[in-house]
Design a protein around this motif. Structure first.
Motif, mmCIF file in Angstrom:
data_model
loop_
_atom_site.group_PDB
_atom_site.id
_atom_site.type_symbol
_atom_site.label_atom_id
_atom_site.label_comp_id
_atom_site.label_asym_id
_atom_site.label_seq_id
_atom_site.Cartn_x
_atom_site.Cartn_y
_atom_site.Cartn_z
ATOM 1 N N SER A 53 0.893 -1.148 0.083
ATOM 2 C CA SER A 53 -0.105 -0.055 0.037
ATOM 3 C C SER A 53 0.817 1.047 -0.157
ATOM 4 N N VAL A 54 1.977 1.138 0.684
ATOM 5 C CA VAL A 54 2.956 2.349 0.879
ATOM 6 C C VAL A 54 3.534 2.503 -0.482
ATOM 7 N N ASP A 55 3.956 1.668 -1.065
ATOM 8 C CA ASP A 55 4.828 1.455 -2.231
ATOM 9 C C ASP A 55 3.667 2.157 -3.590
ATOM 10 N N ILE A 56 2.574 1.542 -3.554
ATOM 11 C CA ILE A 56 1.477 1.947 -4.693
ATOM 12 C C ILE A 56 1.388 3.697 -4.192
ATOM 13 N N LEU A 57 1.148 4.197 -3.092
ATOM 14 C CA LEU A 57 0.678 5.330 -2.799
ATOM 15 C C LEU A 57 1.980 6.319 -3.235
ATOM 16 N N GLU A 58 3.367 5.522 -2.946
ATOM 17 C CA GLU A 58 4.553 6.587 -3.242
ATOM 18 C C GLU A 58 4.627 6.557 -4.761
ATOM 19 N N ASP A 59 4.372 5.897 -5.468
ATOM 20 C CA ASP A 59 4.174 5.752 -6.719
ATOM 21 C C ASP A 59 3.131 6.893 -7.392
ATOM 22 N N LEU A 60 2.169 6.780 -6.639
ATOM 23 C CA LEU A 60 1.184 7.912 -7.184
ATOM 24 C C LEU A 60 1.733 9.326 -6.746
ATOM 25 N N ILE A 62 4.831 10.083 -6.317
ATOM 26 C CA ILE A 62 6.097 10.517 -7.396
ATOM 27 C C ILE A 62 5.466 11.020 -8.763
ATOM 28 N N GLU A 63 4.541 10.193 -9.239
ATOM 29 C CA GLU A 63 4.001 10.607 -10.519
ATOM 30 C C GLU A 63 3.312 11.801 -10.574
ATOM 31 N N GLU A 67 4.554 15.218 -12.678
ATOM 32 C CA GLU A 67 3.749 15.493 -13.893
ATOM 33 C C GLU A 67 3.555 17.176 -13.493
ATOM 34 N N MET A 68 3.314 17.647 -12.224
ATOM 35 C CA MET A 68 3.388 18.778 -12.107
ATOM 36 C C MET A 68 4.438 19.484 -12.306
ATOM 37 N N THR A 69 5.735 19.000 -11.841
ATOM 38 C CA THR A 69 7.253 19.734 -12.188
ATOM 39 C C THR A 69 7.301 19.871 -13.708
#
Length: 124
Positions: A53-60, A62-63, A67-69
């Motif tokens: 769960s933490v890994d999926i949330l971290e992927d989101l 970072i994405e 994207e915003m950057t």
């Protein structure tokens, strides 16, 4: 001899959990795991949430940040990210806009307080 085999198996077990769900990330270092775990607990998850769960949330996260950057770099001064660019990008999302406005106001208040504190301690 048996100890060497156990060490090898342990290393293989560590390698399995390091990648994303599709395995494309390889051994990517997790940057925000500790913070995300605390945030998840603060929002009602278990004190020790599942690593997946933490890994999926971290992927989101970072994405989203990436994207915003990239969007911020394409507007305003090319190749540079400025606060105004981020504010411009989130202006249509009232919750994000209000939060950024609050954080920027707080940042200015902290700067003024630090300046006043430094002048009081080190100024004449």
């Amino acid at each position: 001899m048996a100890e060497d085999e156990d060490d090898t198996n342990f290393d293989e077990d560590l390698d399995d959990g390091a990648g994303g769900t599709d395995g494309s990330h390889g051994k990517r270092k997790r940057l925000f795991s500790k913070e995300l775990r605390c945030m998840m607990y603060g929002f009602g998850d278990d004190q020790n949430p599942y690593t997946e769960s933490v890994d999926i949330l971290e992927d989101l996260v970072i994405e989203f940040v990436t994207e915003m950057t990239h969007k911020a770099m394409s507007i305003g001064r090319q190749g540079r990210v400025q606060v105004e660019d981020i504010v411009f990008l989130i202006r249509k999302d009232p919750r994000k806009f209000a939060r950024v406005k609050d954080l920027l106001t707080m940042n200015e208040e902290l700067k003024r307080a630090r300046k006043a504190f430094d002048e009081a301690n080190y100024g004449s």
